[in-house]
Design an enzyme around this catalytic site. Sequence first.
Site, PDB file in Angstrom:
ATOM      1  CG  HIS A 166      -1.744   1.181   1.473  1.00 32.66           C
ATOM      2  ND1 HIS A 166      -3.116   1.181   1.325  1.00 32.66           N
ATOM      3  CD2 HIS A 166      -1.423   2.446   1.863  1.00 32.66           C
ATOM      4  CE1 HIS A 166      -3.588   2.385   1.594  1.00 32.66           C
ATOM      5  NE2 HIS A 166      -2.580   3.178   1.940  1.00 32.66           N
ATOM      6  CD  GLU A 167       1.804   3.486   3.720  1.00 29.22           C
ATOM      7  OE1 GLU A 167       1.945   4.560   3.103  1.00 29.22           O
ATOM      8  OE2 GLU A 167       0.809   3.260   4.446  1.00 29.22           O
ATOM      9  CG  HIS A 184       0.218   6.101  -0.775  1.00 27.80           C
ATOM     10  ND1 HIS A 184      -0.952   6.620  -1.292  1.00 27.80           N
ATOM     11  CD2 HIS A 184      -0.118   5.577   0.436  1.00 27.80           C
ATOM     12  CE1 HIS A 184      -1.949   6.411  -0.447  1.00 27.80           C
ATOM     13  NE2 HIS A 184      -1.474   5.773   0.608  1.00 27.80           N
ATOM     14  CE1 TYR A 207      -3.929  10.190   0.590  1.00 28.94           C
ATOM     15  CE2 TYR A 207      -3.466  11.602   2.463  1.00 28.94           C
ATOM     16  CZ  TYR A 207      -3.683  10.341   1.934  1.00 28.94           C
ATOM     17  OH  TYR A 207      -3.649   9.238   2.750  1.00 28.94           O
ATOM     18  CD  GLU A 257      -5.035   6.168   1.656  1.00 27.00           C
ATOM     19  OE1 GLU A 257      -5.019   4.973   1.962  1.00 27.00           O
ATOM     20  OE2 GLU A 257      -4.045   6.908   1.782  1.00 27.00           O
ATOM     21  CG  ASP A 291      -8.869  10.156   6.777  1.00 25.33           C
ATOM     22  OD1 ASP A 291      -7.637  10.254   6.642  1.00 25.33           O
ATOM     23  OD2 ASP A 291      -9.540   9.203   6.352  1.00 25.33           O
ATOM     24  CG  HIS A 323      -7.301   6.547   5.295  1.00 24.79           C
ATOM     25  ND1 HIS A 323      -6.829   7.834   5.480  1.00 24.79           N
ATOM     26  CD2 HIS A 323      -6.226   5.806   4.906  1.00 24.79           C
ATOM     27  CE1 HIS A 323      -5.521   7.857   5.241  1.00 24.79           C
ATOM     28  NE2 HIS A 323      -5.139   6.652   4.883  1.00 24.79           N
TER      29      HIS A 323
END
Lengths: 103, 375
Positions: free
Chosen positions: B173-174, B177, B188, B197, B270, B275
């Site tokens: 996931h990271e 990005h 974002y 996301e 957020d 998310h």
Amino acid sequence: MMKILFERTGGFMGRKISLHLNLDDLPSDQAGTLKHLLDEVDFLNLEEDKSASLYARDAFHYLVRVETEKIRHSVHVTDLSMPAALRPLIEELSRLARTKNSQ
Amino acid sequence: MHAHCSILCITPPHILREIARNGTPAQQEVAQRTLLTSASLQAKRSSMGGRLAASLRAIVVGGKDRTVYDAKNGTSLPGVKVRGEGDPASLDPAVNEAYDGSGITYDLYLNAFGRNSIDNNGLKLNSTVHYQKGYDNAFWDGEQMVYGDGDEDLPVSERLFNRFTKSLDVIAHELTHGVTQYEANLNYFAQPGALNESMSDVFGSLVKQYQRAQIADAADWIIGEGLFTENVNGVGIRSMKAPGTAYDDPVLGKDPQPGHMRDYVNTIEDNGGVHINSGIPNHAFYVVARELGGFAWEKAGAIWYKALTDKLQSTSSFTDAANLTFQAATELYGSGSLEEQAVKTGWTEVGIDIGVPSENEGCFTSVMRAIGFIK
């Protein structure tokens, strides 16, 4: 009188945790620690909003607000924009909030 | 998108392959990168044939370059180097998880999509573990991956989170990005942020399925499996198969993700719920993969990858994503294909119709909608 509001949002999970403290209601050692950390960073003179890195994703966002009879001051930072001197205060507030939220 | 501005740009591929094999080290490196770039562009225009992926694997020498650093519970990045590419395993499981996880993620991107690392140009994969103390998170800082150890500073009975390298899909996931940053560079905030996301969750889940050699029906479609301690009633952070069901816990509350547009959450927190509302495109992808069956990275993944790298833009909305993944399916598999129909089904199941013109919102409108000022 001194009150502290702490909020942490964002992160991989997007979960918010928060903490409302009235230092008058805390044990004296705990209140003393927090006052010391606020003094160390000269909190009331910190810049209110430090923007994040343009490309940071999933980092935490933090809000700390301190209120006394005379003044109210808020600071917004992220993991990446946080001044080094502020980090001990954020870490302590995060620990207290995580402990509170896990009980 | 990256191109090499050299004579190699106009050199035929068979000569480039010879240089890649027999040239000087510097010539080999340039030739390999040029081949990768042009092959990647071809792959985006074609259906990601297995032959292309095989030839890419054959020519990549030293393309995977991982380094793991240890922040030693501080916050200086990247920290102290503890493992480089090809080094023996560490005694520290977090180091090995970061190393192995970024490696398998690199492998999926290369073998399935012909992509050479985060920037498609061999960018080094740098990870830092043991970030801060009691840090229950992982993030991408624009250049590298960063992982905390969870609630290791609390008594065992109060801990909610394990270390964040424990979950392979978190690592993927990271890293994704980073891929998004170099490609569609989705803003974002609000819907573009939720798509950002979602892309990370989609490719995060695909990496886990790839590692396990799982077909779509056999996968759990859980993001963050293994992150919760036994004190938490939950299987992970998010469910792509059934958004909103990953956890329901007295301390953490209930998973807030919607799986349909009727439940879209307008919020300012957020970054406008990036998310939370990612559950909607996440579920659309799951349905597409379910409809197509087999290994999800082969068709559904190829469609999403093409949309991410060729079609989506920084301000794209969910409706844009629906229309552009549909376009990608048409280009990859043909008009009237089963793949095209599967994409339509996926978005329909989350309440988004293909072919509806997008209402691209400006930043101000997005914020007003997020805080509920306009409907």
